[in-house]
Design a protein around this motif. Structure first.
Motif, PDB file in Angstrom:
ATOM      1  N   THR A 421       0.839  -1.205   0.000  1.00 22.71           N
ATOM      2  CA  THR A 421       0.000   0.000   0.000  1.00 22.71           C
ATOM      3  C   THR A 421       0.870   1.248   0.000  1.00 22.71           C
ATOM      4  OG1 THR A 421      -1.766  -1.167   1.172  1.00 22.71           O
ATOM      5  CG2 THR A 421      -1.810   1.240   1.244  1.00 22.71           C
ATOM      6  N   ALA A 422       1.926   1.244   0.818  1.00 27.58           N
ATOM      7  CA  ALA A 422       2.829   2.403   0.877  1.00 27.58           C
ATOM      8  C   ALA A 422       3.530   2.610  -0.462  1.00 27.58           C
ATOM      9  CB  ALA A 422       3.848   2.190   1.991  1.00 27.58           C
ATOM     10  N   ARG A 424       2.410   1.771  -3.432  1.00 25.28           N
ATOM     11  CA  ARG A 424       1.428   2.297  -4.397  1.00 25.28           C
ATOM     12  C   ARG A 424       1.199   3.793  -4.170  1.00 25.28           C
ATOM     13  NH1 ARG A 424      -3.802  -1.111  -4.154  1.00 25.28           N
ATOM     14  NH2 ARG A 424      -4.284  -0.041  -6.102  1.00 25.28           N
ATOM     15  N   GLN A 425       1.096   4.166  -2.895  1.00 22.83           N
ATOM     16  CA  GLN A 425       0.873   5.588  -2.597  1.00 22.83           C
ATOM     17  C   GLN A 425       2.071   6.434  -3.021  1.00 22.83           C
ATOM     18  OE1 GLN A 425       0.021   5.355   1.593  1.00 22.83           O
ATOM     19  NE2 GLN A 425      -2.191   5.025   1.270  1.00 22.83           N
ATOM     20  N   ALA A 426       3.281   5.837  -2.964  1.00 21.01           N
ATOM     21  CA  ALA A 426       4.493   6.547  -3.380  1.00 21.01           C
ATOM     22  C   ALA A 426       4.728   6.431  -4.887  1.00 21.01           C
ATOM     23  CB  ALA A 426       5.697   6.001  -2.626  1.00 21.01           C
ATOM     24  N   LYS A 427       3.802   5.757  -5.582  1.00 20.68           N
ATOM     25  CA  LYS A 427       3.898   5.530  -7.031  1.00 20.68           C
ATOM     26  C   LYS A 427       5.141   4.726  -7.417  1.00 20.68           C
ATOM     27  CE  LYS A 427       1.245   9.682  -8.220  1.00 20.68           C
ATOM     28  NZ  LYS A 427      -0.022   8.922  -8.264  1.00 20.68           N
ATOM     29  N   ASP A 448      -8.573  -4.597  -2.888  1.00 23.90           N
ATOM     30  CA  ASP A 448      -8.486  -3.199  -2.457  1.00 23.90           C
ATOM     31  C   ASP A 448      -9.865  -2.560  -2.569  1.00 23.90           C
ATOM     32  OD1 ASP A 448      -5.583  -3.164  -2.147  1.00 23.90           O
ATOM     33  OD2 ASP A 448      -5.549  -3.401  -4.331  1.00 23.90           O
TER      34      ASP A 448
END
Length: 458
Positions: A421-422, A424-427, A448
């Protein structure tokens, strides 16, 4: 607690439910004819009226609610099944009655207070028929006893059909011994090899309609609070029940409220054996958790039609995943009372779609809460609201199939998902994909959703 409002089929109005006696609230629902397996359409009434049963018990107290759901264990289809299988009739009926209880139990349906069997009430049926003959509402003809429809002026009020429609809809036998084509059989002669009981009109067996009238009178009284069943029973079954019971009781109403659930279709097509689209509960529960089937049955208002599709099942499972996912992240015990948003929806003529929406609002509140206390309170309300609908009854770990994993294994997977998840959030999609590959190797299925990421063992 909000005032319970129910839509009464007989009057066509939604009105406040007031029992005849709040210390003895009575409900009768037509149960199965036990000759074969129940299909998913047959499961809609027990699930719908189970929600009402739970609501009545919360409102009036468990000990004050009497719910009778009968077993029809003498019928043409049962006789035919016994003949085809070469088995005694009671072997057939005992087998399928037990399967019905197990299958509906898998859908979270509570046992009714009473489960009267037709064959155990032949004496009560004979007595009611005799009273109807004596009062001029029935007559004997060639070993049959028939109800004289023209003797009851309100016949047809429930189904709102005219005479011609009723005769056609009932598919009545045009027999020479009938005084009127619409008259229906309450007692019929038993043929050679068929089950039969001695009566003043010869050895025979009851018609279907008299069974429910007699059993309801025996266990709930001449007038009871709620009579429920599928909309397909409005005519002729419930219409005939009313005629018999009202005339046997000197004009007294049979039930204060009549409730009927809507039809269930298969992929927008009528369910039928000829089309090969009949889905049996007994088979469905091998492929889907019972709660998924129950949730799917509650997604439409009980009086509305419901289209049964694979998409509905997948959506229902994902919805429950989201709710169980919240409960896995936030351990809680159910609140002492059902949250008002859920109870108000159910009190409004069992508006289960609105009640389900209220569950997701509670799940969202649990996720957004900024303190442990607020998270616990929202999760507790979510559990209580779910239980009111017969949902969220199991443990989250069992739901996701992870109860066999050790604490260390669960912690490792949880950490992989948090890292993904982290990423993905950081691309950092390369890292996210690598973490997803690692989860795949461990046979972890990830979903998700708006309430966060949930996972289960594949």
């Amino acid at each position: 607690m909000p005032t319970l409002q129910l839509h009464d089929t007989l009057t066509g109005n939604k009105r406040a439910f007031v029992p005849g006696d709040p210390k003895r609230v009575t409900m009768y629902v037509c149960g199965p004819t036990v000759w074969s397996y129940a299909h998913i359409g047959n499961a809609r009434p027990p699930v719908v009226f189970d929600v009402l049963f739970r609501l009545l018990r919360r409102t009036y107290g468990d000990e004050h609610v009497i719910y009778a759901r009968n077993i029809t264990d003498v019928d043409d289809k049962i006789i035919e099944a016994a003949r085809d299988l070469g088995e005694p009739i009671d072997v057939i009926t005992d087998k399928f009655a037990a399967i019905y209880r197990e299958d509906t139990g898998a859908l979270g349906v509570l046992p009714p207070t009473l489960e009267p069997h037709a064959t155990e009430h032949i004496g009560e049926m004979i007595d009611m028929i005799a009273r109807l003959i004596e009062s001029g509402h029935a007559y004997e003809a060639e070993g049959h006893v028939l109800f004289a429809v023209q003797s009851y002026e309100r016949y047809g009020a429930l189904s709102r059909r005219d005479r011609e429609d009723m005769i056609a809809g009932a598919r009545v036998e045009v027999a020479p011994y009938k005084k009127d084509p619409a008259d229906f059989v309450m007692w019929k002669p038993a043929k050679e090899g068929e089950p039969g009981w001695d009566s003043p009109w010869g050895r025979g067996r009851p018609g279907w309609h008299i069974e429910c009238s007699a059993m309801a009178e025996k266990h709930l009284g001449e007038i009871f609070d709620i009579h429920g069943g599928g909309t397909d029973l409005k005519f002729p079954h419930h219409e005939n029940e009313i005629a018999q019971s009202v005339c046997a009781h000197g004009g007294k109403a049979m039930a204060r409220f009549w409730l009927h659930n809507g039809f269930l279709s298969m992929d927008s097509t009528k369910m039928s054996k000829s089309l090969g689209n009949v889905k049996l509960v007994h088979e469905l529960i091998k492929d889907w958790p019972g709660e998924v089937l129950r949730y799917a049955l509650l997604t439409a208002h009980y009086r509305a039609p419901l289209d049964w599709t694979q998409k509905l099942l997948h959506t229902s499972q994902k919805s429950l995943d989201r709710l169980y996912g919240v409960l896995r992240r936030i351990e809680a015990k159910p609140a002492a009372e059902v949250p008002e948003t859920v109870e108000a929806a159910l009190a409004d003529d069992l508006n289960t779609p609105k009640a389900l929406a209220a569950l997701f609002a509670l799940a969202g509140a649990a996720n957004r809460a900024e303190t442990d206390e607020a998270r616990q309170a929202a999760a507790a309300d979510l559990l209580a609201g779910g239980h009111a609908l017969g949902l969220l009854e199991g443990s989250p770990d069992a739901w996701f199939g992870i109860d066999a994993l050790s604490e260390a294994e669960r912690a490792e997977i949880d950490q992989l998902i948090l890292d993904r998840t982290a990423a993905r959030q950081a691309k950092d999609f390369a890292k996210a994909d690598a973490l997803r590959d690692e989860l795949d190797k461990r046979k972890v299925l990830v979903d998700d959703g708006p309430e966060g990421t949930t996972w289960r063992m594949g």
